[in-house]
Each structure stands twice: as structure tokens, then as C-alpha cells.
Design a protein around this motif. Structure first.
Motif, PDB file in Angstrom:
ATOM      1  N   UNK A  95       0.838  -1.197   0.000  1.00 29.49           N
ATOM      2  CA  UNK A  95       0.000   0.000   0.000  1.00 29.49           C
ATOM      3  C   UNK A  95       0.873   1.247   0.000  1.00 29.49           C
ATOM      4  N   UNK A  96       0.536   2.207  -0.842  1.00 31.01           N
ATOM      5  CA  UNK A  96       1.317   3.440  -0.968  1.00 31.01           C
ATOM      6  C   UNK A  96       1.480   4.109   0.394  1.00 31.01           C
ATOM      7  N   UNK A  97       2.711   4.200   0.862  1.00 31.12           N
ATOM      8  CA  UNK A  97       2.985   4.705   2.206  1.00 31.12           C
ATOM      9  C   UNK A  97       2.689   6.196   2.347  1.00 31.12           C
ATOM     10  N   UNK A  98       2.576   6.904   1.253  1.00 34.49           N
ATOM     11  CA  UNK A  98       2.261   8.327   1.331  1.00 34.49           C
ATOM     12  C   UNK A  98       0.869   8.568   1.904  1.00 34.49           C
ATOM     13  N   UNK A  99       0.008   7.541   1.847  1.00 33.87           N
ATOM     14  CA  UNK A  99      -1.345   7.682   2.382  1.00 33.87           C
ATOM     15  C   UNK A  99      -1.354   7.885   3.893  1.00 33.87           C
ATOM     16  N   UNK A 100      -0.275   7.471   4.554  1.00 31.83           N
ATOM     17  CA  UNK A 100      -0.209   7.623   6.006  1.00 31.83           C
ATOM     18  C   UNK A 100      -0.227   9.088   6.421  1.00 31.83           C
ATOM     19  N   UNK A 101       0.143   9.968   5.511  1.00 37.37           N
ATOM     20  CA  UNK A 101       0.219  11.396   5.831  1.00 37.37           C
ATOM     21  C   UNK A 101      -0.916  12.200   5.197  1.00 37.37           C
ATOM     22  N   UNK A 102      -1.963  11.491   4.756  1.00 39.19           N
ATOM     23  CA  UNK A 102      -3.086  12.159   4.088  1.00 39.19           C
ATOM     24  C   UNK A 102      -4.359  11.972   4.901  1.00 39.19           C
ATOM     25  N   UNK A 103      -5.075  13.069   5.110  1.00 40.72           N
ATOM     26  CA  UNK A 103      -6.370  13.032   5.796  1.00 40.72           C
ATOM     27  C   UNK A 103      -7.476  13.001   4.746  1.00 40.72           C
ATOM     28  N   UNK A 104      -8.383  12.022   4.872  1.00 42.10           N
ATOM     29  CA  UNK A 104      -9.494  11.881   3.931  1.00 42.10           C
ATOM     30  C   UNK A 104     -10.795  12.386   4.564  1.00 42.10           C
ATOM     31  N   UNK A 105     -11.548  13.137   3.780  1.00 49.14           N
ATOM     32  CA  UNK A 105     -12.911  13.500   4.153  1.00 49.14           C
ATOM     33  C   UNK A 105     -13.832  12.992   3.051  1.00 49.14           C
ATOM     34  N   UNK A 106     -14.826  12.176   3.421  1.00 56.73           N
ATOM     35  CA  UNK A 106     -15.748  11.599   2.449  1.00 56.73           C
ATOM     36  C   UNK A 106     -16.988  12.476   2.365  1.00 56.73           C
ATOM     37  N   UNK A 107     -17.323  12.894   1.151  1.00 61.81           N
ATOM     38  CA  UNK A 107     -18.477  13.769   0.931  1.00 61.81           C
ATOM     39  C   UNK A 107     -19.635  12.953   0.362  1.00 61.81           C
ATOM     40  N   UNK A 108     -20.733  12.906   1.106  1.00 60.59           N
ATOM     41  CA  UNK A 108     -21.931  12.208   0.636  1.00 60.59           C
ATOM     42  C   UNK A 108     -23.140  12.767   1.382  1.00 60.59           C
ATOM     43  N   UNK A 109     -24.331  12.473   0.890  1.00 60.80           N
ATOM     44  CA  UNK A 109     -25.535  13.036   1.501  1.00 60.80           C
ATOM     45  C   UNK A 109     -26.398  11.984   2.192  1.00 60.80           C
ATOM     46  N   UNK A 110     -25.866  10.768   2.314  1.00 53.67           N
ATOM     47  CA  UNK A 110     -26.602   9.705   2.999  1.00 53.67           C
ATOM     48  C   UNK A 110     -25.632   8.918   3.871  1.00 53.67           C
ATOM     49  N   UNK A 111     -26.178   8.133   4.798  1.00 51.86           N
ATOM     50  CA  UNK A 111     -25.343   7.248   5.598  1.00 51.86           C
ATOM     51  C   UNK A 111     -24.929   6.060   4.741  1.00 51.86           C
TER      52      UNK A 111
END
Length: 221
Positions: free
Chosen positions: A183-199
Motif C-alpha cells: 500500500x502506498x505509504x504516502x497515504x499515512x500522511x493524508x487526511x481523507x474526508x468523504x463527501x456524501x448526503x446519505x449514511x
């Protein structure tokens, strides 16, 4: 009616027109009635589906970038996402690389489609050193659990004989091992925010609780 200014904030019309196109059409309707006596603000809105990148790009003064990726049927296409001017934030919508509008109706089959192209967009953003990714997950033609996206990022999905699975949600029935060692190790330093309108529970719901997978899957790092 005495109006001086109208704010038009609309979402896109799926597979028909963008949020901005819809806003312009509404503006034209008002203009036909009020002539030149009213001013307008058109503010494109989005719910995580198609149009999310355009809406946030405008709000954040980000720039569009187009790259070659693979569509849901693994055909090479060009897809766009946006990055902030300082390259710290990327805005990616799944629909750009895995959207319904990329496949004709007769070829829409969630058993074989893949999110691989979404992972390719993320990879391009990583190459520019982003530290935050806003990922819109609406408008997709995929039900592969994100396995295609993760495959593009280095994860290996294997059957009981350690043979890599083919793309598509149908193949997950044969999943026995998940190898995240590449797995690309650069992802360890990235914050993800998921945008959606439902659960969006990963595996559906049973009352208020997500369903659990009873099949054992081995994770290897």
C-alpha cells in the motif's frame, strides 16, 4: 413582488445538466419575468456526486487537473479533479472515473465494474504532495467495495490460492487474503474526508447496526 437580488443554489440534474447549467436555466426563467431589474448569484451545489469537484473548486479557488485513468470497464479515459493553489488539498469525485454517465445503460453491470480509476486519481494527487483529500462518493456505477481503488494504491486482493482477483464486485466472493504490504505509504500522511448526503455503512444495516461479514479474511502486511 419587489425583488432586487436572487441567489440560485442548485444541484446537478443527474445525467442531464450540471449544477451551473441548471442555475443558468433558472436565471433565464427569472430574467424573462423580471427583465433587468434583478441581479443574480449562481452558486453550484453538490452532494458528493457528479459536480462536487466543480462546486468545491469554485469555493476554494482550486484548479482543475486532467489525467489519464481507467473507467468502470477498465477503458482508458481522461478524468479531472481539483487541487488547491498550494497543492495541499485535492478534491476528487468518484463519478469522474467511475460514474454512471461513463457507461451506456446496456453495459451497466456492478458485478464487473471497478473503482480502479478513482485510485489512479488519488495517486496523481499524492504525486503533488497533498495532505488532504476530499472524496465525493456519489453517482458511481460500482459495487466493488473500493477494492479497485485500493488495488491502484497497491493493495492485493487474493483468493485462497493467493491468486489476484479480477476487477469487480462479483470477484469478492472469492476473497480470502488482503495483502496491504505494498500500500502506498504516502497515504499515512493524508487526511481523507468523504463527501456524501446519505449514511453509507460498508455492508448494509440491520436495524441500527452494520451487518458483519462472517467469512474470515486474512490481512497481511
Amino acid at each position: 413582488m419587489n425583488l432586487n437580488h436572487i441567489v440560485i443554489a442548485t444541484d446537478s440534474f443527474k445525467e442531464s445538466m450540471s449544477a451551473k447549467q441548471a442555475g443558468l436555466a433558472i436565471q433565464q426563467g427569472f430574467t424573462n419575468v423580471f427583465k433587468d431589474t434583478v441581479s443574480f448569484d449562481i452558486i453550484p451545489m453538490a452532494d458528493g456526486g457528479e459536480g462536487t469537484t466543480d462546486a468545491l473548486k469554485e469555493a476554494l479557488h482550486a484548479q482543475s487537473h486532467t489525467v489519464k485513468v481507467h473507467d468502470p470497464l477498465y477503458r482508458e479515459i481522461k478524468a479531472s479533479y481539483a487541487r488547491s493553489q498550494d497543492d495541499t488539498v485535492a478534491i476528487i469525485e468518484m463519478a469522474a472515473a467511475a460514474g454512471l454517465d461513463l457507461i451506456s445503460k446496456e453495459k451497466r453491470n456492478p458485478l464487473i465494474t471497478t473503482t480502479y480509476g478513482v485510485g489512479e486519481l488519488i495517486l496523481d494527487a499524492l504525486d503533488y504532495g497533498v495532505s488532504k483529500i476530499i472524496l465525493g462518493i456519489g453517482g458511481s456505477a460500482i459495487n466493488d467495495g473500493g477494492s479497485g481503488m485500493l488495488s491502484a494504491l497497491g493493495v492485493k486482493f487474493l483468493d485462497a490460492n493467493h491468486v489476484p482477483l479480477k476487477p469487480g464486485g462479483e470477484q469478492l466472493a472469492n476473497l480470502a487474503h488482503i495483502d496491504v504490504s505494498s500500500l502506498d505509504k504516502r497515504l499515512e500522511n493524508v487526511h481523507f474526508e468523504v463527501a456524501c448526503d446519505v449514511t453509507n455503512p460498508l455492508l448494509g444495516t440491520n436495524g441500527q447496526q452494520p451487518f458483519m461479514v462472517l467469512k474470515k479474511v486474512q490481512l497481511k502486511r
